[in-house]
Design an enzyme around this catalytic site. Sequence first.
Site, PDB file in Angstrom:
ATOM      1  N   ASP A 199      41.079  37.655  39.143  1.00 40.07           N
ATOM      2  CA  ASP A 199      40.702  37.938  40.540  1.00 40.07           C
ATOM      3  C   ASP A 199      39.670  36.951  41.101  1.00 40.07           C
ATOM      4  OD1 ASP A 199      42.396  40.148  40.476  1.00 40.07           O
ATOM      5  OD2 ASP A 199      40.814  41.514  39.859  1.00 40.07           O
TER       6      ASP A 199
ATOM      7  N   HIS B 265      44.891  41.418  46.080  1.00 34.55           N
ATOM      8  CA  HIS B 265      43.904  42.264  45.421  1.00 34.55           C
ATOM      9  C   HIS B 265      43.276  43.180  46.468  1.00 34.55           C
ATOM     10  CE1 HIS B 265      41.029  43.479  42.405  1.00 34.55           C
ATOM     11  NE2 HIS B 265      40.081  43.377  43.316  1.00 34.55           N
TER      12      HIS B 265
ATOM     13  N   GLU C  77      40.649  32.945  35.448  1.00 40.74           N
ATOM     14  CA  GLU C  77      39.629  33.986  35.569  1.00 40.74           C
ATOM     15  C   GLU C  77      40.147  35.092  36.488  1.00 40.74           C
ATOM     16  OE1 GLU C  77      34.893  34.595  36.604  1.00 40.74           O
ATOM     17  OE2 GLU C  77      35.819  32.642  36.934  1.00 40.74           O
TER      18      GLU C  77
ATOM     19  N   MET D  26      50.578  44.791  37.153  1.00 39.08           N
ATOM     20  CA  MET D  26      49.360  45.326  36.531  1.00 39.08           C
ATOM     21  C   MET D  26      49.134  44.858  35.097  1.00 39.08           C
ATOM     22  SD  MET D  26      48.173  46.840  39.091  1.00 39.08           S
ATOM     23  CE  MET D  26      46.794  47.779  38.449  1.00 39.08           C
TER      24      MET D  26
ATOM     25  N   LEU E  39      47.338  38.303  32.681  1.00 34.73           N
ATOM     26  CA  LEU E  39      48.163  37.185  32.228  1.00 34.73           C
ATOM     27  C   LEU E  39      47.317  36.189  31.435  1.00 34.73           C
ATOM     28  CD1 LEU E  39      49.999  36.887  35.627  1.00 34.73           C
ATOM     29  CD2 LEU E  39      51.064  37.577  33.461  1.00 34.73           C
TER      30      LEU E  39
END
Length: 213
Positions: free
Chosen positions: A141, A105, A139, A86, A89
């Site tokens: 997800d 996800h 970017e 969680m 990065l």
Amino acid sequence: MKTIVILISGRGSNMQTLLEARLPAKVAAVISNEPQAGGLEIARQHGIATRVVDHRPHANRAAFDTALATAIDSFKPDLVVLAGFMRILTGAFVNRYRGRLVNIHPSLLPSFAGLDTHRRALEAGVKVHGCTVHFVTPELDHGPIVIQAAVPVQDGDSEGTLAARVLAEEHRIYPQAVRWFCEDRLALTPQGTVTLQAARGAGGALISPALDP
Ligand code: GRF
């Protein structure tokens, strides 16, 4: 055989399914940014090395990511698997593991990137929801999609009932995606999408799709 490092932050149910999936891979370590993550104990019970790289003592994201990368690289993994990890990065971290960093996800991307996916799906009134395994790009997800699974949204669903339905599918598709990676069957097209190569048996023989487990 490929070497894998799994990153977690919490209970680690996806990590557990990966450890129990009899993948053609060695899980070298489970690393958590949360010292109290329940998944750490599950990993230990499976005889897997564990490390904690707590984000809190680090001055900024870049410093934490450098420490995390040092811990990861000490195990020389072919693949880094985010399983309920969680922390956002940095681009530098993501680029360091380009093509060998995957995430799961809990939505059908590109819908509902970010947090609180089940609540947002219920609020939007979608009738189909699900989960996505994707390669990680800077970017959030948005990386190339490896596999998705859809579930119906039922009248009367709460966040909890919907999350449980999706989680069961997460536990099905994440081991599948990691298995494909370990078998060198995932290829990136010039358009940035993922294709699945046919399985090859011993000696390079093509295996009939009907026999592909
Ligand atoms: C999963 O729903 C995963 O998709 C999301 O966080 C949750 C982690 O659950 N990123 P667990 O720690 O694997 O049980």
